[in-house]
Each structure stands twice: as structure tokens, then as C-alpha cells.
Design a protein around this motif. Structure first.
Motif, short mmCIF file in Angstrom:
data_model
loop_
_atom_site.label_atom_id
_atom_site.label_comp_id
_atom_site.label_asym_id
_atom_site.label_seq_id
_atom_site.Cartn_x
_atom_site.Cartn_y
_atom_site.Cartn_z
N MET A 1 0.96 -1.16 0.16
CA MET A 1 0.05 0.11 0.15
C MET A 1 0.90 1.00 -0.18
N LYS A 2 0.42 2.10 -0.83
CA LYS A 2 1.46 3.47 -1.04
C LYS A 2 0.73 4.56 -0.16
N LYS A 3 1.60 5.35 0.60
CA LYS A 3 1.12 6.47 1.06
C LYS A 3 1.06 7.60 0.24
N LYS A 4 0.15 8.47 0.10
CA LYS A 4 0.06 9.54 -0.97
C LYS A 4 1.02 10.56 -0.66
N LEU A 5 1.67 11.29 -1.62
CA LEU A 5 2.18 12.32 -1.40
C LEU A 5 1.42 13.92 -1.51
N PHE A 284 12.64 5.02 -0.65
CA PHE A 284 12.13 6.23 -0.04
C PHE A 284 11.19 5.97 0.91
N TRP A 285 11.20 6.80 1.79
CA TRP A 285 10.01 6.57 3.22
C TRP A 285 9.95 7.92 3.63
N ALA A 286 9.10 7.93 5.04
CA ALA A 286 9.09 9.05 5.58
C ALA A 286 8.43 8.50 7.19
N SER A 287 8.74 9.46 8.36
CA SER A 287 8.37 9.08 9.66
C SER A 287 6.71 8.88 9.34
N ILE A 316 16.08 7.12 2.11
CA ILE A 316 15.92 8.57 1.45
C ILE A 316 14.62 8.96 2.25
N SER A 317 14.57 9.86 3.02
CA SER A 317 13.26 10.34 3.86
C SER A 317 12.75 11.68 3.26
N LEU A 318 11.40 11.60 3.10
CA LEU A 318 10.78 12.85 2.55
C LEU A 318 10.10 13.61 3.76
N ASP A 319 10.81 13.52 5.18
CA ASP A 319 10.47 14.24 6.26
C ASP A 319 10.79 15.82 5.98
N GLY A 357 4.33 8.76 -4.67
CA GLY A 357 3.75 8.08 -3.69
C GLY A 357 4.86 7.23 -3.03
N ILE A 358 4.79 6.94 -1.89
CA ILE A 358 5.80 6.21 -0.87
C ILE A 358 5.01 5.37 -0.22
N PRO A 359 5.75 3.82 0.06
CA PRO A 359 7.18 3.48 -0.02
C PRO A 359 7.29 3.38 -1.39
N LEU A 360 8.53 3.65 -1.82
CA LEU A 360 8.98 3.49 -3.10
C LEU A 360 10.62 2.94 -3.02
N ASN A 361 10.97 2.10 -3.88
CA ASN A 361 12.26 1.65 -3.89
C ASN A 361 12.87 1.22 -5.24
N PHE A 362 14.13 1.28 -5.50
CA PHE A 362 15.03 0.89 -6.39
C PHE A 362 16.14 0.20 -6.23
N LEU A 363 16.31 -1.12 -6.84
CA LEU A 363 17.42 -1.98 -6.48
C LEU A 363 18.31 -1.86 -7.49
N ILE A 364 19.63 -1.56 -7.23
CA ILE A 364 20.68 -1.07 -8.24
C ILE A 364 21.78 -1.77 -8.03
#
Length: 389
Positions: A1-5, A284-287, A316-319, A357-364
Motif C-alpha cells: 500500500m502506498k502512502k500518497k504525497l 524512499f520513506w518518511a516517518s 531517503i526520507s521525505l520528512d 507516492g511512498i514507499p518506493l524503492n529501486f534496487l541498483i
């Protein structure tokens, strides 16, 4: 589930209260709504309109089953909702916690809108081109919605029952069925947009679809945008969306990740390129993001298993609040490096990676190439087990 921005199992089916601004400065944005309810005679009806600048609410007294709204819209088509309280029994409320709330989602445009029905849930719309299009769309989606409603009722009923035989298996089956219907619903919406390229409703639906876009869907959304009429697809807001889709289309497996530099919790600059030579998950996340933090146990499991095998995580926090950010790091006992501009949604990294939207991630991979995106739950562990045999 993504949390909207946002989020939820039926996110694709949930009505999105998002504003849509289509034409600049139309001559007349006045609207009137004349409504009739046959089974509810006295109450108060609320009208919610959602603009990008915020939500506006109005109310009208229902007298002898009739109500009326009038006003001036700020945009040419606006996501809106009627809502009102209705009397219910304790049994009905126990079966469905939302039983006491009657509501109806729709899109509001200038002109005279006439609505009528037994209750808000079954009202019909007429009077504007957008209302006619909405009725056509609902004729297509009606069977899907009816099935979803039945599944939802059964899910809630079983959830509330103690000792139900095979309870978890039954709930899982209903969830799978709901997900399949959500996909079917979304495909029907996309087909409607393709078949009605000049409709303002199509434009509104497209805006809703692109609020939160996965990188794997960017190319398809670009095709859908291109199919809209020139008058719609060349609008300024559409150019903004097209630009974001272009960025997303470059953030897919096989493409190089975009370089960035951000300060860590101690103020030291951290670059993505400093992780060259190892696999790194950019998370990508946030508290304040519950769905993000619910992923922590899965991330921790992968980190503890593979950290000695050429793998790391960069959070990477979007706080926008340093104290809340550091508190969340401490509470969740996150051992990997954390960076943040502490500018929330205004962070440069948000536009650079087209984060909606988060959570979001990239495996590099060790060469800086994206190998996977949005690995959730045990998906990350499975992917790393495959790569780091």
C-alpha cells in the motif's frame, strides 16, 4: 500500500478526490445542482469539492426529499462527493461500520446538474455532457462494482466472525478476487478513455490514474495521454504529467539510476555513486508514512542476511521535521545510512525521481543499473537470493 504525497487493496477502485484543471479562464464556471431523493425526506446533504489548493465543503438542507446547491467552480471539472448521515440499526452498523454514512462520488462541471434517486448511492446524473459520460461509464463499471460490493460484504462478515472454519484462507481468497476485479476495473477505465478522447471525464480519470504511477506503467500512461484529443493533451497540466512520465520511463530495470547527493543524519554528503561496486536498495520513506514503516521488518531481514554479501540499503526520507525523522530512525532501529533534505515533498529528489507516492524503492546493481523496482514484503529477499547466490 502506498502512502500518497495513498493506499489500500482497492486503491484502483476508490474514488479519488483530486481536482482537475482543464481550461484556463472559461467564460462561465457557475453551477447549480438540483437534487431529489425519494426515500430520504429530511436531512442535510454535504457537497465536498477537492481542488489542488484544498477541499471546499458546502451543505444544503433536504426538505421533502429535495435539495439544491449553487456556486462558482475554480476549475472546469472538479472531483466531488455528496455525503449525508442516515439512521441505521446496531446490527447494520456491526455488519458494516460505514452503514451510517451515505455518499456518492462524481465529477462536477459548470452548468445545471440534475440528480435523482432513492438514496445518494443510487442517484442518476443528467444535465451536462460530463454527467452523460459518467452515466455511460457507470453502465460499464456497474457489474464490477456490484461484485466488489458483495465481496466486501462477505469479507467484513467473515472478519468479524470468531472461529470461522478456514477464516484466513477465505479472507485471502476474497483479497485475490478483489485484486483481479481491481485490475478489470482499471482496464475498463482505460478503454473508456481511449474510446472517449475528447471527454473532460476522460481527462479527469487520466489525472486520477497518474497521481501515483509505478515506473512499469509509465509507458502505458504516456500512450494513453497521447491518445487524448489535442485540446486536452496539450494543456499545461498535461505537459507537467508528460514530463513526469518521461522521467519514470527512464527509471526502469536496465536503465542507469540517476545520480544524487544528499546529507545524512550527521550532515555529511552522501552520493549514490559512492555505492558503486555493490547492490544497493534506495528506499524512499518518511516517518509519517505507516505503509513505509510496516516494511521495516522485511527490509531488516534482507539487510541482516545479505549485508555481508555485497548489499546495502540507503534510506531517503521525505520528512520535513528533523526531530521526527531521527525519532523514527531510532524507534525502528534502522542500521543503514539515512539521508534527507528535510524539505518534504519539495525535496529536489522528489522531482528528480518523479516520486508521487511512498514507499518506493529501486534496487541498483554494482554498475549503477536499476535491476528491480518496488520490491515489497518478501520480494526483496527473493530477488537478492536470486542475484547473490
Amino acid at each position: 500500500m502506498k502512502k500518497k504525497l495513498t493506499g489500500g487493496l482497492l486503491a484502483a477502485l476508490a474514488f479519488s478526490l483530486t481536482a482537475v484543471c482543464l481550461f484556463a479562464a472559461p467564460v462561465n464556471r457557475n453551477y447549480t445542482i438540483e437534487g431529489t431523493l425519494h426515500q430520504v425526506r429530511e436531512s442535510k446533504v454535504f457537497l465536498l469539492k477537492q481542488y489542488r489548493s484544498g477541499q471546499e465543503a458546502d451543505s444544503a438542507v433536504l426538505v421533502n426529499g429535495r435539495f439544491r446547491f449553487e456556486g462558482i467552480l475554480k476549475d472546469d471539472i472538479v472531483a466531488a462527493m455528496f455525503t449525508m448521515h442516515v439512521p441505521v440499526t446496531e446490527v447494520q452498523l456491526a455488519e458494516n461500520p460505514f452503514a451510517g454514512m451515505s455518499s456518492r462520488h462524481f465529477y462536477l462541471s459548470p452548468g445545471k446538474l440534475v440528480v435523482s434517486g432513492n438514496r445518494l448511492e443510487d442517484i442518476m446524473f443528467a444535465g451536462t455532457a460530463e454527467a452523460d459520460d459518467l452515466m455511460r461509464l457507470e453502465g460499464i463499471l456497474g457489474p464490477i462494482n456490484a461484485t466488489l460490493s458483495r465481496i466486501g460484504s462477505q469479507y467484513r462478515l467473515i472478519s468479524a466472525m470468531n472461529g470461522f472454519p478456514g477464516k484466513q484462507d477465505s479472507l485471502a481468497a476474497y483479497s485475490v478476487a478483489s485484486e483481479k476485479l481491481a485490475d478489470k476495473y482499471r482496464e475498463a477505465e482505460k478503454l473508456f478513455i481511449k474510446d472517449h478522447p475528447a471527454s473532460l471525464l476522460s481527462m479527469a480519470m487520466f489525472r486520477s490514474m497518474t497521481e501515483v504511477v509505478d515506473t512499469k506503467d509509465a509507458e502505458e500512461m504516456e500512450v494513453l495521454l497521447t491518445g487524448l484529443s489535442p485540446l486536452l493533451r496539450n494543456r499545461e497540466d498535461m505537459r507537467v504529467i508528460r514530463k513526469r512520465l518521461l522521467v519514470l520511463s527512464r527509471l526502469v530495470p536496465g536503465k542507469p539510476a540517476l545520480e544524487f547527493s544528499m546529507p545524512d543524519s550527521a550532515g555529511n554528503s552522501v552520493t549514490l555513486s559512492s555505492y558503486r561496486g555493490k547492490y544497493v536498495l534506495v528506499e524512499f520513506w518518511a516517518s509519517w508514512c505507516g505503509p513505509c514503516r510496516s516494511q521495516t521488518p522485511y527490509l531488516m531481514k534482507s539487510y541482516e542476511t545479505f549485508k555481508g554479501r555485497n548489499f546495502d540499503i540507503l534510506g531517503i526520507s521525505l520528512d520535513d521535521n528533523r526531530q521526527k525523522w531521527l525519532k523514527a530512525i531510532h524507534e525502528d532501529k534502522l542500521p543503514w545510512t539515512q539521508v534527507s533534505e528535510l524539505k518534504g515533498h519539495s525535496s529536489k529528489i522528489v522531482s528528480k525521481y518523479a516520486v508521487t507516492g511512498i514507499p518506493l524503492n529501486f534496487l541498483i546493481d554494482p554498475n549503477g543499473i536499476i535491476v528491480a523496482t518496488n520490491l515489497r514484503n518478501d520480494g526483496l529477499y527473493a530477488k537478492l537470493a536470486e542475484l547473490l547466490k
